[in-house]
Design a protein around this motif. Structure first.
Motif, PDB file in Angstrom:
ATOM      1  N   ALA A  65      43.273  36.740  34.358  1.00 37.29           N
ATOM      2  CA  ALA A  65      42.170  37.194  35.203  1.00 37.29           C
ATOM      3  C   ALA A  65      40.880  37.413  34.417  1.00 37.29           C
ATOM      4  CB  ALA A  65      42.563  38.488  35.917  1.00 37.29           C
ATOM      5  N   GLY A  66      41.010  37.579  33.118  1.00 39.45           N
ATOM      6  CA  GLY A  66      39.833  37.817  32.291  1.00 39.45           C
ATOM      7  C   GLY A  66      39.289  39.223  32.401  1.00 39.45           C
ATOM      8  N   ARG A  67      40.152  40.179  32.762  1.00 39.15           N
ATOM      9  CA  ARG A  67      39.726  41.580  32.838  1.00 39.15           C
ATOM     10  C   ARG A  67      40.940  42.480  32.714  1.00 39.15           C
ATOM     11  NH1 ARG A  67      36.826  42.234  38.477  1.00 39.15           N
ATOM     12  NH2 ARG A  67      36.425  44.283  37.556  1.00 39.15           N
ATOM     13  N   LYS A  68      40.680  43.728  32.319  1.00 40.03           N
ATOM     14  CA  LYS A  68      41.754  44.687  32.124  1.00 40.03           C
ATOM     15  C   LYS A  68      42.158  45.308  33.453  1.00 40.03           C
ATOM     16  CE  LYS A  68      43.137  45.776  28.617  1.00 40.03           C
ATOM     17  NZ  LYS A  68      44.269  45.204  27.830  1.00 40.03           N
ATOM     18  N   ALA A  69      43.414  45.706  33.529  1.00 36.93           N
ATOM     19  CA  ALA A  69      43.921  46.391  34.711  1.00 36.93           C
ATOM     20  C   ALA A  69      43.680  47.891  34.594  1.00 36.93           C
ATOM     21  CB  ALA A  69      45.409  46.120  34.875  1.00 36.93           C
ATOM     22  N   GLU A  70      43.351  48.500  35.720  1.00 36.80           N
ATOM     23  CA  GLU A  70      43.306  49.965  35.795  1.00 36.80           C
ATOM     24  C   GLU A  70      44.670  50.426  36.296  1.00 36.80           C
ATOM     25  OE1 GLU A  70      41.143  53.555  38.321  1.00 36.80           O
ATOM     26  OE2 GLU A  70      40.261  51.530  38.330  1.00 36.80           O
ATOM     27  N   LYS A  71      45.439  51.061  35.402  1.00 32.54           N
ATOM     28  CA  LYS A  71      46.829  51.390  35.720  1.00 32.54           C
ATOM     29  C   LYS A  71      46.967  52.858  36.115  1.00 32.54           C
ATOM     30  CE  LYS A  71      47.883  48.786  31.758  1.00 32.54           C
ATOM     31  NZ  LYS A  71      48.726  48.515  30.586  1.00 32.54           N
ATOM     32  N   ARG A  88      45.987  40.277  42.569  1.00 34.12           N
ATOM     33  CA  ARG A  88      44.850  40.512  43.463  1.00 34.12           C
ATOM     34  C   ARG A  88      44.079  41.762  43.061  1.00 34.12           C
ATOM     35  NH1 ARG A  88      46.633  40.150  49.623  1.00 34.12           N
ATOM     36  NH2 ARG A  88      44.372  40.354  49.845  1.00 34.12           N
ATOM     37  N   ALA A  89      44.819  42.810  42.712  1.00 30.66           N
ATOM     38  CA  ALA A  89      44.153  44.063  42.346  1.00 30.66           C
ATOM     39  C   ALA A  89      43.347  43.909  41.064  1.00 30.66           C
ATOM     40  CB  ALA A  89      45.189  45.175  42.199  1.00 30.66           C
ATOM     41  N   VAL A  90      43.906  43.261  40.059  1.00 32.47           N
ATOM     42  CA  VAL A  90      43.184  43.091  38.792  1.00 32.47           C
ATOM     43  C   VAL A  90      41.942  42.236  39.012  1.00 32.47           C
ATOM     44  CG1 VAL A  90      43.312  42.130  36.468  1.00 32.47           C
ATOM     45  CG2 VAL A  90      45.234  43.437  37.377  1.00 32.47           C
ATOM     46  N   LEU A  91      42.064  41.155  39.788  1.00 32.09           N
ATOM     47  CA  LEU A  91      40.906  40.307  40.065  1.00 32.09           C
ATOM     48  C   LEU A  91      39.796  41.076  40.765  1.00 32.09           C
ATOM     49  CD1 LEU A  91      42.683  37.039  41.253  1.00 32.09           C
ATOM     50  CD2 LEU A  91      41.198  37.243  39.252  1.00 32.09           C
ATOM     51  N   ALA A  92      40.174  41.999  41.649  1.00 33.38           N
ATOM     52  CA  ALA A  92      39.184  42.739  42.434  1.00 33.38           C
ATOM     53  C   ALA A  92      38.744  44.036  41.771  1.00 33.38           C
ATOM     54  CB  ALA A  92      39.748  43.047  43.820  1.00 33.38           C
ATOM     55  N   GLY A  93      39.344  44.372  40.634  1.00 29.27           N
ATOM     56  CA  GLY A  93      38.984  45.610  39.956  1.00 29.27           C
ATOM     57  C   GLY A  93      39.565  46.853  40.606  1.00 29.27           C
ATOM     58  N   ARG A  94      40.638  46.681  41.376  1.00 25.01           N
ATOM     59  CA  ARG A  94      41.302  47.829  42.001  1.00 25.01           C
ATOM     60  C   ARG A  94      42.416  48.331  41.090  1.00 25.01           C
ATOM     61  NH1 ARG A  94      41.318  44.203  46.435  1.00 25.01           N
ATOM     62  NH2 ARG A  94      43.566  43.923  46.146  1.00 25.01           N
ATOM     63  N   PRO A  95      42.741  49.613  41.163  1.00 21.83           N
ATOM     64  CA  PRO A  95      43.849  50.129  40.348  1.00 21.83           C
ATOM     65  C   PRO A  95      45.195  49.591  40.842  1.00 21.83           C
ATOM     66  CG  PRO A  95      43.023  51.838  41.819  1.00 21.83           C
ATOM     67  CD  PRO A  95      42.070  50.686  41.939  1.00 21.83           C
TER      68      PRO A  95
END
Length: 321
Positions: free
Chosen positions: A264-270, A196-203
């Motif tokens: 998800a097609g996007r990078k995670a902010e870790k 959910r976080a990666v899809l929404a662009g949340r860390p």
């Protein structure tokens, strides 16, 4: 031959009810629909997976209510999946674990004993291995050094079930689940939290600075194990056995996140953080005993299973997950 499933609106419970129905078993469920996480997710899960199952709203601590249900339904077998879950929440609300996982467990044992239940199958946890764990975790390893109250209650459940098997001949089987995931999963666990976080662009918070390995096990594999165990009550004396249900293939946390990123097609902010109190650094199931007893063979890799979780999160929670 009615089967009673507790925690029937829970993640594993709904899939178990669906699988039992698919093979023609009469099923009755119970669930308290408590607010540990959003009860609407539980209602939606039931509507999607097992809408025709008769699920009663009932709490495990309601001794009179449970007794009345057993009198009405007269279950021959019980799959006990209801519990207060979560390692970290046990640090905040210990009484919830005592009520559900200890008092509720004894209530069920007593009813199974007095009502002649033929087989009591219950959920334990890989958390019981605690500080004594040496991967791969085998059922013969010590479980007397838990890292959380949640783990301690699950270890206590195994001791209680063994005692009832020894004293009263109750056939009981404990199943140590290893990090179960899949669509409709628990929103407090890493597969949904991270997706959910990666899809929404949340860390996302990555504990122990990413140096963790988990034996992620798809819910379909877990349910196959639950039904396999249900069909094979212990021939031993006392008639109590415990099995690991895991994938026997621990996954590095960074690899797990990478699979989510690709789906998800996007990078995670870790955001890297220290190890959380109560957490285990690595879990890995030795599944030889379950394989020998009822042919347990988990087959789903995270590369196959996690993309469907990400897809489900996108569909259920929307663009902002």
């Amino acid at each position: 031959m009615t089967i009673l499933v507790t925690g029937a609106a829970g993640f594993i419970g709904t899939y178990a009810c669906r699988a039992l129905q698919a093979r023609g078993e009469p099923v009755v469920g119970l669930d308290s629909y408590n607010a540990y996480y959003d009860p609407q997710l539980k209602r939606d899960r039931v509507a999607a997976l097992c809408p025709d199952v008769d699920i009663r709203v009932l709490d495990l601590v309601d001794r009179d209510g449970l007794s009345a249900l057993f009198e009405e339904v007269r279950p021959q077998r019980v799959i006990h999946l209801a519990a207060q879950a979560g390692v970290r929440y046990s640090l905040e609300n210990p009484y919830a674990y005592v009520d559900s996982n200890l008092v509720g467990f004894v209530n069920l044992l007593e009813l199974c004993r007095h009502r002649g239940v033929a087989h009591f199958v219950y959920a334990s946890s890989s958390s019981v291995y605690g500080d004594s764990a040496v991967p791969p975790f085998s059922e013969d390893q010590r479980i007397d050094r838990p890292r959380s109250l949640y783990a301690a209650t699950k270890a206590a459940n195994e001791l209680m079930a063994h005692t009832y098997a020894h004293l009263y001949g109750l056939h009981a089987t404990g199943l140590r689940f290893f990090t179960v995931y899949g669509p409709w999963g628990r929103p407090d666990m890493a597969p949904l939290l991270f997706s959910r976080a990666v899809l929404a662009g949340r860390p996302i918070r990555v504990f122990n600075h990413g140096a963790m390995r988990r034996d992620f096990t798809h819910v379909d594999d877990i349910v196959a194990g639950v039904l396999g165990a249900l069909d094979q009550p212990s021939p031993d004396e006392p008639p109590h056995r415990v099995f690991n249900l895991g994938n026997h293939a621990p996954v590095e946390l960074e690899r797990f996140i990478a699979v989510i990123e690709q789906a998800a097609g996007r990078k995670a902010e870790k955001v890297y953080q220290p190890l959380q109190p109560g957490d285990m650094v690595e879990t890995m199931a030795d599944t030889a005993r379950a394989r020998a007893a009822f042919g347990f063979e988990p087959a789903t890799t995270i590369e196959a299973g996690m993309p469907e979780v990400v897809q489900w999160c996108r569909a259920y929670f929307g663009a902002n997950a």
